[in-house]
Design an enzyme around this catalytic site. Structure first.
Site, mmCIF file in Angstrom:
data_model
loop_
_atom_site.group_PDB
_atom_site.id
_atom_site.type_symbol
_atom_site.label_atom_id
_atom_site.label_comp_id
_atom_site.label_asym_id
_atom_site.label_seq_id
_atom_site.Cartn_x
_atom_site.Cartn_y
_atom_site.Cartn_z
ATOM 1 C CE LYS A 79 -3.668 2.268 2.656
ATOM 2 N NZ LYS A 79 -2.967 3.584 2.697
ATOM 3 C CE LYS B 108 5.343 0.470 -2.654
ATOM 4 N NZ LYS B 108 4.366 1.271 -1.913
ATOM 5 C CE LYS C 66 5.140 9.428 -4.215
ATOM 6 N NZ LYS C 66 4.517 8.132 -4.541
ATOM 7 C CG ASP D 157 -2.253 2.140 -2.754
ATOM 8 O OD1 ASP D 157 -1.221 2.773 -3.025
ATOM 9 O OD2 ASP D 157 -2.749 2.065 -1.623
#
Length: 283
Positions: free
Chosen positions: A9, A14, A40, A156
């Protein structure tokens, strides 16, 4: 060359976890490449901290206690792109070489970012597919010959694009990060079931669950139950430590900022466990 993907998620930690695993493996003498698969393009930010080509991503400003200039700079960076990701170079519509998208970061870790579309202008999942295919096409792995490639993947929702690292020829193994929080467990279960659906197609296999603690009630039991349902073990557990945030505030990975800390030992132990599950390196 062993390729390992890390899913979980958004916000579960991570990038922090993968970066510290990358350092731990590199410090054992392995050539490690970390590939960020998030629009990103911030997976390798702390690994690349202080490098000349880290340019637009370093938004820290100690002279601004309010943080307002940080936010303004962050918005400017988003508007103009990062200039170093694979997708940035693809958008420029000019030929580019592996050396233009791969940076050597802390402890010699090779860093690359897939990047993504500008906000509102494309599909992030499609960008991951395009970027990873381009890296193969221009010979990134052939040139650098890493022993281990770590993919840091937004997880996600496992759409076609973000499932790309699971496919044959990319990652061999997948680890899922989760806490004991319901939404984190739900995302982890989705990822595990996606891999289950891919069995028989030559895709990566789920090799373990990593518990990144949030200190919620019954956390160990809930994560152990998820692992059992998915037919794997809990590969490692990370404590919730304020030192991780302190290191990031210094613009460093924890193994760089506090190498002798107990938390650093947890990351090293996790790196050994991941290696043991995937390529049996016991250095």
């Amino acid at each position: 060359m062993v390729k390992i993907a890390f899913y979980g998620k958004g916000g579960i930690g991570k990038s922090t976890t993968v970066s510290n695993i990358a350092i731990a493996l590199a410090q054992k003498g392995l050539k490690v490449m970390q590939v960020g698969c998030d629009p990103k393009a911030d997976s390798t930010r702390l690994l690349r901290a202080g490098k000349k080509d880290d340019i637009k991503e370093d938004i820290s400003d100690a002279s601004s206690p309010s943080g307002l200039s940080d936010i303004s700079e962050m918005i400017r960076n988003i508007r103009r792109g990062t200039s170093f990701s694979v997708m940035d170079h693809i958008r420029a519509r000019e030929p580019f070489t592996p050396a233009q998208i791969v940076t050597t970061g802390y402890a010699g870790v090779l860093c690359a970012e897939a990047g993504g579309p500008l906000p509102g202008q494309g599909c992030a999942g499609r960008a991951v597919i395009t970027a990873l295919e381009k890296m193969e096409e221009i010979g990134v792995y052939d040139l650098y010959k890493p022993d281990v490639v770590l993919y840091d993947v937004l997880g996600d929702v496992v759409c076609g694009g973000f499932a790309m690292p699971m496919r044959k020829g990319y990652a061999d193994h997948v680890f899922v990060l989760t806490s004991g929080e319901t939404m984190s467990l739900y995302a982890a279960a989705n990822i595990g079931l996606a891999l289950e659906n891919f069995q028989g197609r030559g895709y990566a296999r789920l090799s373990g669950i990593i518990l990144n603690r949030r200190d919620v009630p019954d956390e160990d039991r809930r994560v152990a139950a998820l692992a059992e349902e998915l037919g794997v073990s809990v590969t490692g557990t990370l404590s919730r430590s304020p030192m991780v945030l302190r290191a990031e505030e210094e613009g460093k990975c924890l193994l760089a900022a506090f190498p002798d800390s107990e938390m650093a030992q947890e990351y090293r132990q996790l790196a050994r466990a991941v290696a043991s599950e995937t390529f049996h390196f016991r250095g």
